[in-house]
Design an enzyme around this catalytic site. Structure first.
Site, PDB file in Angstrom:
ATOM      1  N   ILE A 154     -12.948  16.528  -5.272  1.00 18.67           N
ATOM      2  CA  ILE A 154     -12.175  15.400  -5.323  1.00 18.67           C
ATOM      3  C   ILE A 154     -13.094  14.129  -5.287  1.00 18.67           C
ATOM      4  CG2 ILE A 154     -10.432  13.773  -4.219  1.00 18.67           C
ATOM      5  CD1 ILE A 154      -8.974  16.594  -3.472  1.00 18.67           C
ATOM      6  N   SER A 232      -6.736  12.167   2.079  1.00 20.23           N
ATOM      7  CA  SER A 232      -7.089  13.578   2.324  1.00 20.23           C
ATOM      8  C   SER A 232      -6.102  14.220   3.489  1.00 20.23           C
ATOM      9  CB  SER A 232      -8.467  13.595   2.854  1.00 20.23           C
ATOM     10  OG  SER A 232      -9.009  14.960   2.892  1.00 20.23           O
ATOM     11  N   ARG A 233      -6.418  13.821   4.812  1.00 13.51           N
ATOM     12  CA  ARG A 233      -5.623  14.360   5.834  1.00 13.51           C
ATOM     13  C   ARG A 233      -5.711  13.322   6.980  1.00 13.51           C
ATOM     14  NH1 ARG A 233      -3.986  17.234   2.530  1.00 13.51           N
ATOM     15  NH2 ARG A 233      -3.700  19.449   2.518  1.00 13.51           N
ATOM     16  N   ASP A 257      -2.750   7.064   2.406  1.00 10.38           N
ATOM     17  CA  ASP A 257      -1.611   8.144   1.932  1.00 10.38           C
ATOM     18  C   ASP A 257      -1.307   9.235   2.815  1.00 10.38           C
ATOM     19  OD1 ASP A 257      -0.005   8.827  -0.275  1.00 10.38           O
ATOM     20  OD2 ASP A 257      -1.273  10.752  -0.510  1.00 10.38           O
ATOM     21  N   GLU A 262       2.578  12.623  10.470  1.00  9.69           N
ATOM     22  CA  GLU A 262       3.304  12.343   9.547  1.00  9.69           C
ATOM     23  C   GLU A 262       4.530  13.607   9.309  1.00  9.69           C
ATOM     24  OE1 GLU A 262       1.623  14.283   5.317  1.00  9.69           O
ATOM     25  OE2 GLU A 262       0.377  12.595   6.161  1.00  9.69           O
ATOM     26  N   HIS A 294       1.950  10.395   1.245  1.00  6.83           N
ATOM     27  CA  HIS A 294       1.089  11.660   0.883  1.00  6.83           C
ATOM     28  C   HIS A 294       1.434  11.935  -0.673  1.00  6.83           C
ATOM     29  CE1 HIS A 294      -0.398  15.554   2.902  1.00  6.83           C
ATOM     30  NE2 HIS A 294      -0.807  15.463   1.569  1.00  6.83           N
ATOM     31  N   GLN A 295       1.479  11.067  -1.538  1.00  9.98           N
ATOM     32  CA  GLN A 295       1.827  11.372  -2.860  1.00  9.98           C
ATOM     33  C   GLN A 295       0.669  11.460  -3.875  1.00  9.98           C
ATOM     34  OE1 GLN A 295       3.686   7.195  -2.895  1.00  9.98           O
ATOM     35  NE2 GLN A 295       3.201   7.381  -4.977  1.00  9.98           N
ATOM     36  N   ALA A 296      -0.665  11.508  -3.230  1.00 11.31           N
ATOM     37  CA  ALA A 296      -1.811  11.463  -4.129  1.00 11.31           C
ATOM     38  C   ALA A 296      -1.728  12.564  -5.087  1.00 11.31           C
ATOM     39  CB  ALA A 296      -2.968  11.173  -3.357  1.00 11.31           C
TER      40      ALA A 296
END
Length: 331
Positions: A154, A232-233, A257, A262, A294-296
């Protein structure tokens, strides 16, 4: 044998059903696995989970007691799984070790450009027929420095896009990527990368060693006008420390993201509820911060690869095979 899949989104459901067709019946539910929902897995030898499912010791014990023997995680990350407990209980755990890196890299760039060029603010204004340019000035990224924290697949895809913009490339990772070096990327210590970069994008996994990799000290090292992106996280960033820096008026923009707390929020509709997370509530009020859910990874291509790999992991389990995706092998 029916497969029970937790946390299946509406757009994802037909892809899951199509991938399992001809192999096993699958029932996708939109609830996430936790201590309250674990009982519905009773009688299912194989379940599938998403990254925001709780696979801690208590949940795993409940699954094992109910007859579950295999967990097929539909994500690359597995920080939500207590692997030691799973092994002790004889649970096989597999993940998706690879899917389209372009989905995440392209979305990281979407966040970067959105906060740089004030896209959300501009869109909100024009809906009210306010066409002023005040407060919308961004910066050319051509000729500026992109700092890429994590240069795996990535990170490499992100670097290629940055190279296309004509940016200077700095990188930090425990292992160097020759393809990134060919792009002209220079590997430097993390502190040097943070201090020298106009745009910083995070692409490392969440491990004990990377928890709060971007902590209060790291944030203070960054330029006041830097752009920070995390696709990422959430746990990579100390969010409370980030809020402190934002309150001080720092950073051109922050695109997130992911968020470290979350679970129980992202992928759910909380619009009619009082959210008691004060840190997140404060974070989304900053005009230079953009938070997405969190839609990447959420493209047809990436999700299709994720569910196809999940099916293969299930088939490997039933056939007694083992692949590189297995985190805890079949006992």
């Amino acid at each position: 044998m029916e497969i029970l899949a937790f946390g299946v989104q509406a757009d994802e459901k037909p892809l899951v059903e199509r991938a399992f067709a001809g192999h096993h019946p699958v029932r996708g539910v939109d609830v996430f696995l936790n201590t309250d929902t674990a009982p519905i897995a009773a009688g299912h030898e194989i379940i599938s989970t998403s990254v925001n499912c709780d696979l801690g010791a208590e949940v795993l014990s409940g699954l094992a007691a109910g007859g579950t023997r295999m967990i097929a995680q539909r994500s690359t990350g597995f920080n939500n799984v207590d692997l030691e407990v799973a092994e002790r209980l004889g649970l096989t755990v597999a993940r998706v070790s690879y899917y389209s890196p372009y989905s995440v890299a392209e979305f990281a760039w979407t966040l970067a450009m959105a906060v740089n060029r004030r896209i959300v603010r501009a869109s909100t204004r024009t809906r009210d027929f306010d066409f002023r340019l005040d407060g919308l000035m961004g910066r050319d990224l051509h000729g500026r420095t992109a700092g890429i924290v994590g240069t795996g697949k990535i990170g490499e895809a992100f670097a290629r896009i940055a190279h296309g913009f004509g940016m200077r490339l700095l990188g930090w990772d425990v292992a160097e990527n020759p393809a990134c070096r060919e792009l002209g990327l220079t590997y430097v210590p993390k502190e040097q990368l943070l201090a020298a970069s106009d745009l910083i994008s995070l692409h490392v996994p969440l491990l004990p060693a990377t928890q709060h990799l971007i902590d209060a000290d790291a944030l203070k090292t960054m330029r006041d006008d830097a752009i920070l992106v995390n696709s990422s996280r959430g746990g990579l960033i100390d969010t409370a420390a980030l809020v402190t820096e934002l309150r001080a008026g720092r950073f051109t923009g922050v695109g997130l993201d992911v968020y470290e707390a979350e679970a129980g929020l992202f992928f759910l509709d909380k619009s009619l509820e009082a959210v008691d997370d004060d840190t997140l509530a404060r974070l989304v009020t900053f005009p230079n911060v953009l938070v997405t859910s969190h839609q990447a990874y959420y493209t047809e291509d990436a999700v299709g690869q994720i569910v196809d790999t999940t099916v293969n992991n299930v088939l490997d389990y039933t056939a007694g095979r083992r692949s590189e995706n297995v985190l805890v092998p079949r006992s």
